[in-house]
Each structure stands twice: as C-alpha cells, then as structure tokens.
Scaffold this motif. Structure first.
Motif, PDB file in Angstrom:
ATOM      1  N   ASN A 129     -15.182  -4.171   3.904  1.00 23.38           N
ATOM      2  CA  ASN A 129     -14.001  -4.090   4.765  1.00 23.38           C
ATOM      3  C   ASN A 129     -13.121  -5.308   4.501  1.00 23.38           C
ATOM      4  N   ILE A 130     -11.813  -5.111   4.614  1.00 25.19           N
ATOM      5  CA  ILE A 130     -10.876  -6.220   4.449  1.00 25.19           C
ATOM      6  C   ILE A 130      -9.860  -6.166   5.580  1.00 25.19           C
ATOM      7  N   LEU A 131      -9.689  -7.284   6.246  1.00 26.77           N
ATOM      8  CA  LEU A 131      -8.591  -7.463   7.196  1.00 26.77           C
ATOM      9  C   LEU A 131      -7.554  -8.367   6.538  1.00 26.77           C
ATOM     10  N   LEU A 132      -6.303  -7.926   6.532  1.00 25.13           N
ATOM     11  CA  LEU A 132      -5.243  -8.683   5.875  1.00 25.13           C
ATOM     12  C   LEU A 132      -4.085  -8.900   6.833  1.00 25.13           C
ATOM     13  N   GLY A 133      -3.517 -10.085   6.770  1.00 24.23           N
ATOM     14  CA  GLY A 133      -2.307 -10.404   7.498  1.00 24.23           C
ATOM     15  C   GLY A 133      -1.256 -10.932   6.545  1.00 24.23           C
ATOM     16  N   TYR A 134      -0.048 -10.416   6.636  1.00 24.86           N
ATOM     17  CA  TYR A 134       1.050 -10.812   5.756  1.00 24.86           C
ATOM     18  C   TYR A 134       2.199 -11.376   6.591  1.00 24.86           C
ATOM     19  N   PHE A 135       2.923 -12.321   6.004  1.00 21.53           N
ATOM     20  CA  PHE A 135       4.226 -12.699   6.522  1.00 21.53           C
ATOM     21  C   PHE A 135       5.193 -12.745   5.352  1.00 21.53           C
ATOM     22  N   SER A 136       6.297 -12.007   5.463  1.00 22.05           N
ATOM     23  CA  SER A 136       7.289 -11.941   4.385  1.00 22.05           C
ATOM     24  C   SER A 136       8.658 -12.363   4.895  1.00 22.05           C
ATOM     25  N   TYR A 137       9.356 -13.120   4.063  1.00 16.67           N
ATOM     26  CA  TYR A 137      10.720 -13.551   4.358  1.00 16.67           C
ATOM     27  C   TYR A 137      11.605 -13.226   3.163  1.00 16.67           C
ATOM     28  N   GLY A 138      12.815 -12.762   3.433  1.00 19.88           N
ATOM     29  CA  GLY A 138      13.758 -12.506   2.367  1.00 19.88           C
ATOM     30  C   GLY A 138      15.171 -12.833   2.800  1.00 19.88           C
ATOM     31  N   THR A 139      15.975 -13.347   1.865  1.00 23.15           N
ATOM     32  CA  THR A 139      17.380 -13.593   2.135  1.00 23.15           C
ATOM     33  C   THR A 139      18.212 -12.929   1.042  1.00 23.15           C
ATOM     34  N   ASN A 140      19.215 -12.178   1.467  1.00 22.56           N
ATOM     35  CA  ASN A 140      20.091 -11.438   0.554  1.00 22.56           C
ATOM     36  C   ASN A 140      21.495 -12.023   0.616  1.00 22.56           C
ATOM     37  N   ASP A 141      22.151 -12.141  -0.550  1.00 24.14           N
ATOM     38  CA  ASP A 141      23.443 -12.818  -0.568  1.00 24.14           C
ATOM     39  C   ASP A 141      24.569 -11.984  -1.157  1.00 24.14           C
ATOM     40  N   ARG A 142      24.285 -10.728  -1.511  1.00 23.23           N
ATOM     41  CA  ARG A 142      25.356  -9.880  -2.026  1.00 23.23           C
ATOM     42  C   ARG A 142      25.007  -8.413  -1.839  1.00 23.23           C
ATOM     43  N   PHE A 143      26.046  -7.576  -1.855  1.00 25.33           N
ATOM     44  CA  PHE A 143      25.875  -6.140  -1.718  1.00 25.33           C
ATOM     45  C   PHE A 143      26.694  -5.483  -2.817  1.00 25.33           C
ATOM     46  N   GLU A 144      26.064  -4.575  -3.564  1.00 28.14           N
ATOM     47  CA  GLU A 144      26.743  -3.944  -4.697  1.00 28.14           C
ATOM     48  C   GLU A 144      26.508  -2.437  -4.673  1.00 28.14           C
ATOM     49  N   PRO A 145      27.470  -1.658  -4.157  1.00 23.52           N
ATOM     50  CA  PRO A 145      27.330  -0.207  -4.199  1.00 23.52           C
ATOM     51  C   PRO A 145      27.502   0.309  -5.623  1.00 23.52           C
ATOM     52  N   VAL A 146      26.967   1.486  -5.900  1.00 20.46           N
ATOM     53  CA  VAL A 146      27.118   2.092  -7.218  1.00 20.46           C
ATOM     54  C   VAL A 146      28.595   2.402  -7.458  1.00 20.46           C
ATOM     55  N   GLY A 147      29.122   1.923  -8.584  1.00 25.79           N
ATOM     56  CA  GLY A 147      30.507   2.198  -8.920  1.00 25.79           C
ATOM     57  C   GLY A 147      31.516   1.366  -8.157  1.00 25.79           C
ATOM     58  N   GLY A 148      31.042   0.416  -7.342  1.00 23.27           N
ATOM     59  CA  GLY A 148      31.953  -0.403  -6.557  1.00 23.27           C
ATOM     60  C   GLY A 148      31.803  -1.870  -6.890  1.00 23.27           C
ATOM     61  N   GLY A 159      20.725  -6.079  -9.222  1.00 21.17           N
ATOM     62  CA  GLY A 159      20.591  -5.116  -8.149  1.00 21.17           C
ATOM     63  C   GLY A 159      21.853  -4.295  -8.000  1.00 21.17           C
ATOM     64  N   THR A 160      21.717  -2.981  -8.046  1.00 24.19           N
ATOM     65  CA  THR A 160      22.845  -2.082  -7.887  1.00 24.19           C
ATOM     66  C   THR A 160      22.469  -1.008  -6.883  1.00 24.19           C
ATOM     67  N   GLY A 161      23.362  -0.754  -5.946  1.00 23.26           N
ATOM     68  CA  GLY A 161      23.108   0.303  -4.985  1.00 23.26           C
ATOM     69  C   GLY A 161      22.650  -0.198  -3.641  1.00 23.26           C
ATOM     70  N   GLY A 162      22.880  -1.476  -3.342  1.00 20.19           N
ATOM     71  CA  GLY A 162      22.468  -1.998  -2.045  1.00 20.19           C
ATOM     72  C   GLY A 162      22.473  -3.510  -2.023  1.00 20.19           C
ATOM     73  N   PHE A 163      21.695  -4.084  -1.102  1.00 27.06           N
ATOM     74  CA  PHE A 163      21.569  -5.527  -1.010  1.00 27.06           C
ATOM     75  C   PHE A 163      20.782  -6.080  -2.192  1.00 27.06           C
ATOM     76  N   ARG A 164      21.100  -7.307  -2.580  1.00 24.82           N
ATOM     77  CA  ARG A 164      20.391  -8.003  -3.643  1.00 24.82           C
ATOM     78  C   ARG A 164      19.724  -9.246  -3.060  1.00 24.82           C
ATOM     79  N   GLN A 165      18.402  -9.321  -3.229  1.00 23.89           N
ATOM     80  CA  GLN A 165      17.628 -10.403  -2.621  1.00 23.89           C
ATOM     81  C   GLN A 165      17.693 -11.660  -3.498  1.00 23.89           C
ATOM     82  N   ASP A 166      18.207 -12.721  -2.911  1.00 20.99           N
ATOM     83  CA  ASP A 166      18.304 -13.982  -3.641  1.00 20.99           C
ATOM     84  C   ASP A 166      16.959 -14.700  -3.686  1.00 20.99           C
ATOM     85  N   PHE A 167      16.230 -14.640  -2.569  1.00 21.50           N
ATOM     86  CA  PHE A 167      14.928 -15.309  -2.500  1.00 21.50           C
ATOM     87  C   PHE A 167      14.023 -14.540  -1.558  1.00 21.50           C
TER      88      PHE A 167
END
Length: 298
Positions: free
Chosen positions: A46-65, A280-288
């Motif tokens: 058996n495995i018990l796991l705990g995660y903590f995730s952080y992300g920061t996004n600094d741009r948004f790029e839609p397809v064709g935009g 990254g194309t089609g949404g937010f782009r994660q910087d870190f």
C-alpha cells in the motif's frame, strides 16, 4: 457596422471564457508521472501519497491569435491511495485520489477572471503490468482512469476548479533499465471528455476532442536512496468547441522537467519536480511549476 463588430467580439470573448477553467485544471491531473512511477510494487503493498503543486502562468496564446500578457497562479494538493495485488501471476492495483486547491489572480490582457477554489473531480483508477521482466529490467503498465463530475463548479463563474463533465483516460507506461544506474520512463495517455452543458455564463455547451499526453524521463540512480531525472512532456489535441464553434483553445504544450527522489527511510520517500513550458499554444503557458510529493509505503 460597428454594432455588428462589437457583437461578434463579445461572442468570441464568451466562447473563450467558457473554456478557460478546463485548460487551467489540466495541469493537476494525476497521469503526469514522476520518475519510476511505472515500476510495480510487490503484491500487498500500500502507498499513501501527498502532493503539493504550484504553478504560475504569464501568457495566454489562443490558436491563430496573438500571444497576450496574462496571469494565473495555481495551488493544488493531492491525497492519493494505491494498493497492489496479484491477479493470475500478474501485478495489478487500484487507486483513488482527490485533488483540491485553488486558482488565483487570473487575467488575460485587461480581462480579470477572478479566483476559484475547491475540489477537482474524484479520480478512480485500475492498472496492471501485462509484462514485467526483472532480468531485463523491462516493465510495461496499462492503466485506466475515470473522473466523475464531482468537483466544485459554478456555472456563472469564468474560472472553476471542477469542470462539470465526465472524463476518462487510458495510459500506457514503460520503465526500462539500461544500465545499473541509467533507466527511462516513457508514458502515453489519451483523455476523453464528456460535455459540460453548463459552460460560462451557464447556458452554453462545451465539448472537447480527445487530448494526448506524451512524457519521458531519463533517470540516474546514484544509490538505492537517491535518483535524479530530467524529462519532457507534450500535450497534443484537446480542441475545444462551445456550442459547436471553435473557441481558440486546445492542449498544445511542450514542457521540460527536472526531478529528484530520495528515500528518507526504507518506507518514506520525498520527491521534488520543477518544470517550465518552453512553448504553449491554445491556452495558458506555465512559466514555472513545482511539485513536492511525500510517499509512505506499508
């Protein structure tokens, strides 16, 4: 003429906003493997796991935009339980996990999207290894995931942690030892999406094509305790439609990753992963992005 143009702009803005929350939640899915996740454990483990995730996004790029200055911060925890057992001589297992957290400071250009918090959809999974050869250090994993629409969702909010739709995923994973110290993980999974019939502002229907993720880790075991890895991840597909009209969003991301895993004791492991989207194309782009995981084996 200007009245017609303004109406078109408003409609396009609504189409984009209707799908923003779904792009934001993609980063917290559990099929994103860490090094050696495709290795089997002995039956009865058996495995018990705990995660903590952080992300920061600094741009948004839609397809064709054009690329737009943007901001989005994500904070997610993940509580996960895994159990291994034997089926006819093959190692198999089941798992369940719950992701919860929040999205804050969201904006695209001058449009502020607010914040969101709560739980994502509960995830249920079953998996097995149809091929596991210890002599050649080759392990092939097949896994299935089901996400019923249990997450927090507000039909009138532009940003949500849950997405009000069923999702399912099929994953194939390979772990292969090359030398006593060098190994690699290769994973491919495809997510299938149901419809969200309450997309922003609450009276639209969001649909999405299947999205495929490919991930690769190169691992170096310095000792039985310490492993370091470098990796790459790519998202492909996932084109979104709102009321059958393409809204400019899909899952097109290329990400580089680095990780370290360390057994503090024989039954307690700590892992840290850092990542950055190189395209990254089609949404937010994660910087870190960063994920800290603690796993307890018993």
């Amino acid at each position: 003429m200007s009245r017609f143009r303004n109406a078109v702009i408003r409609q396009l803005r609504t189409l984009v906003l209707a799908g923003l929350g779904c792009i934001a939640t993609m980063s917290a899915q559990a099929q994103e493997a860490l090094p050696n996740d495709f290795l089997p454990a002995p039956a009865g483990t058996n495995i018990l796991l705990g995660y903590f995730s952080y992300g920061t996004n600094d741009r948004f790029e839609p397809v064709g935009g054009p690329t737009t200055d943007a901001r989005l911060e994500s904070y997610f925890g993940n509580a996960r339980y895994v159990h291994f057992f034997d089926v006819g001589g093959y190692t198999a297992g089941v798992q369940a996990f719950q992701v919860f957290g929040g999205l804050s400071g969201a904006r695209v250009g001058d449009t502020r999207l607010g914040s969101a918090s709560g739980a994502q959809n509960l995830a249920l999974s079953a998996f097995f290894w149809p091929y596991a050869n210890q002599a050649s250090a080759t392990y092939l994993l097949l896994a299935g995931y089901l996400y019923p629409p249990t997450g927090s969702y507000d039909r009138h909010a532009t940003l949500n942690v849950g997405d009000n739709r069923w999702r399912g995923d099929i994953q194939i994973g390979l772990n292969k030892g090359v030398t006593d110290h060098l190994s690699f993980d290769l994973g491919v999974d495809t997510t299938f999406f149901g419809e969200n019939d309450q997309a922003y502002p609450g009276d639209h229907t969001l649909s999405q094509d299947p999205a495929t993720r490919v991930q690769l880790w190169l691992n170096w075991a310095w000792s039985r305790k310490l492993t370091t890895s470098i990796g790459w991840l790519g998202f492909f597909g996932g084109r979104q439609q709102v009321d059958d009209v393409f809204n400019g969003q899909r899952t097109g991301t290329q990400r580089i990753r680095a990780a370290a895993l360390y057994f503090v004791t024989p039954t307690l492991q700590a892992a840290l992963e850092l990542n950055h989207d190189v395209s990254g194309t089609g949404g937010f782009r994660q910087d870190f992005g960063a994920t800290l995981r603690v796993a307890y084996f018993f």
